[in-house]
Design an enzyme around this catalytic site. Structure first.
Site, PDB file in Angstrom:
ATOM      1  N   ASP A 253       0.854  -1.184   0.000  1.00 36.05           N
ATOM      2  CA  ASP A 253       0.000   0.000   0.000  1.00 36.05           C
ATOM      3  C   ASP A 253       0.893   1.239   0.000  1.00 36.05           C
ATOM      4  O   ASP A 253       1.856   1.316   0.766  1.00 36.05           O
ATOM      5  CB  ASP A 253      -0.896  -0.007   1.247  1.00 36.05           C
ATOM      6  N   ASN A 261      -2.859  12.850  -3.519  1.00 38.02           N
ATOM      7  CA  ASN A 261      -4.027  13.307  -4.269  1.00 38.02           C
ATOM      8  C   ASN A 261      -4.473  14.687  -3.821  1.00 38.02           C
ATOM      9  O   ASN A 261      -4.824  15.546  -4.640  1.00 38.02           O
ATOM     10  CB  ASN A 261      -5.178  12.318  -4.117  1.00 38.02           C
ATOM     11  N   ASP A 270      -2.657   9.457 -10.305  1.00 35.50           N
ATOM     12  CA  ASP A 270      -2.777   8.412 -11.326  1.00 35.50           C
ATOM     13  C   ASP A 270      -1.425   8.122 -11.971  1.00 35.50           C
ATOM     14  O   ASP A 270      -1.088   6.959 -12.252  1.00 35.50           O
ATOM     15  CB  ASP A 270      -3.774   8.844 -12.414  1.00 35.50           C
ATOM     16  N   GLU A 297      -4.862   2.574  -4.046  1.00 35.16           N
ATOM     17  CA  GLU A 297      -3.404   2.571  -4.001  1.00 35.16           C
ATOM     18  C   GLU A 297      -2.845   1.244  -3.499  1.00 35.16           C
ATOM     19  O   GLU A 297      -1.679   1.166  -3.111  1.00 35.16           O
ATOM     20  CB  GLU A 297      -2.905   3.707  -3.103  1.00 35.16           C
TER      21      GLU A 297
END
Length: 381
Positions: A253, A261, A270, A297
């Protein structure tokens, strides 16, 4: 035989498209109707009519997406499922416009083929997979499950969706082939029919291969997707159980991804997901290694014939190689570069072992890695 183009329905509504939320199902029917109308106008080749239907399709799609996302937001909040869904929505209209602008000067047959492939992809992979998965999750929430448990249950129930997907897509292709043949008989001589039919069959085979690839691929990172993860894991656990060999599951992760973000923007998020996916592809080169994007993620790796020590070493290689990408993350509290936390499990599966308990152990170890400071590996049996 005389078949009117207005009666030529390339995408008949199928009950497999229903997700169980009435307002969304009804809007999907309207959207499919507009897609059928679009295919019909492309066949007729009237530019004014084509522009009008494109405009209507764009307006209704925007209206539908807003309605749908408002429903999802009530249940998912800022969950990664919602952001992933919004990303899928945002890619639809630009692609429709691109097809209109780039393909319109090509022969009509090529335009129709291009539009048809896109529409099949949209209907099959967005409505049947994404929307139905979220609809199932909402049903589970209504039945009293918390969000995370509802998501897991929805994923589990959707594990058999490939079969439904193939049946539906093949049904649409059968209908398309039959109606296309009828139109060909109406306008071409027998020799030209046979030639075009051969060409169509070849295109359908190519389209089937493309659809098969899409059904197991995460469209952002180009890694295998969660659906294929379930399929590969079931196959590998049976093999490992039969051969009495160890099976390893590694879950990683990205640390502080929400901050990425929030501060760099979702486009940058992205781009980072794509970079991590590419690096995992490079690292997972053994025949028994499979890399997946599990959602948001979170990534997963399935490896066969690795000892507990070997899995720990492999997981550490993954951690280091991703950190060595030197992707800036100044909002991280542990490093100036992007890092990942990793949890894994390695064992020879017995008869009661399932994907769920492997995932549960790996997730517990991942949580331990994050709790202990992130950017580390916790690998135990």
């Amino acid at each position: 035989m005389n078949i009117l183009l207005d009666e030529f329905e390339v995408f008949p509504w199928n009950k497999n498209f229903e997700i169980g939320i009435e307002v969304i199902d009804e809007q999907h029917k309207v959207l499919i109707s507009l897609l059928n109308e679009l295919a019909s106008t492309l066949t007729r080749g009237n530019q004014i009519e084509i522009n009008h239907v494109f405009s209507e399709l764009a307006k209704y799609a925007e209206y539908h997406f807003e309605t749908e996302e408002a429903i999802w937001a009530d249940y998912f909040g800022d969950d990664s499922w919602l952001s992933s869904h919004q990303l899928s929505h945002s890619s639809f209209l630009p692609r429709v416009i691109e097809l209109k602008e780039q393909e319109i000067n090509k022969p009509q047959a090529e335009i129709i083929e291009c539009i048809i492939l896109f529409l099949i992809r949209w209907l099959a992979f967005h409505i049947m997979d994404n929307d139905k998965r979220m609809g199932l999750c909402i049903q589970n929430i209504h039945n009293g499950m918390p969000l995370e448990q509802a998501k897991i249950a929805a994923d589990k129930k959707m594990s058999g969706s490939i079969r439904i997907l193939i049946e539906t897509v093949m049904g649409m292709y059968d209908s398309l082939s039959t109606r296309t043949l009828a139109l060909m008989r109406e306008s071409h001589a027998r020799q030209k029919i046979e030639k075009e039919l051969h060409k169509t069959n070849k295109q359908l085979r190519k389209a089937n291969l493309r659809l098969e690839s899409l059904s197991i691929t995460d469209q952002l990172t180009d890694l295998f997707n969660r659906r294929h993860f379930n399929s590969v894991f079931m196959r590998e656990i049976k093999r490992a159980r039969r051969d009495k060999t160890p099976l390893a599951l590694i879950i990683l992760d990205i640390d502080f991804f929400k901050k990425i973000n929030d501060n760099y923007g979702h486009s940058e998020g992205d781009r980072i997901l794509i970079q991590v996916g590419q690096q995992l592809k490079i690292i997972c080169q053994r025949p028994g290694d499979y890399a997946f994007r599990l959602g948001g993620e979170e990534f997963g790796v399935i490896s066969s014939n690795l000892s507990i020590h070997g899995t720990a070493e492999f997981a550490e290689i993954i951690r280091k190689e991703i950190e060595n990408l030197n992707i800036p993350n100044k909002y991280s509290s542990i490093s100036q570069y992007l890092t990942v936390s990793i949890g894994s499990v390695t064992k020879i599966p017995d008869e009661i072992d399932t994907i769920d308990n492997f995932m549960s152990i790996a997730d517990k170890h991942l949580y331990k890695a994050k709790e202990s400071g992130r950017n580390q590996v916790v690998a135990k049996e």
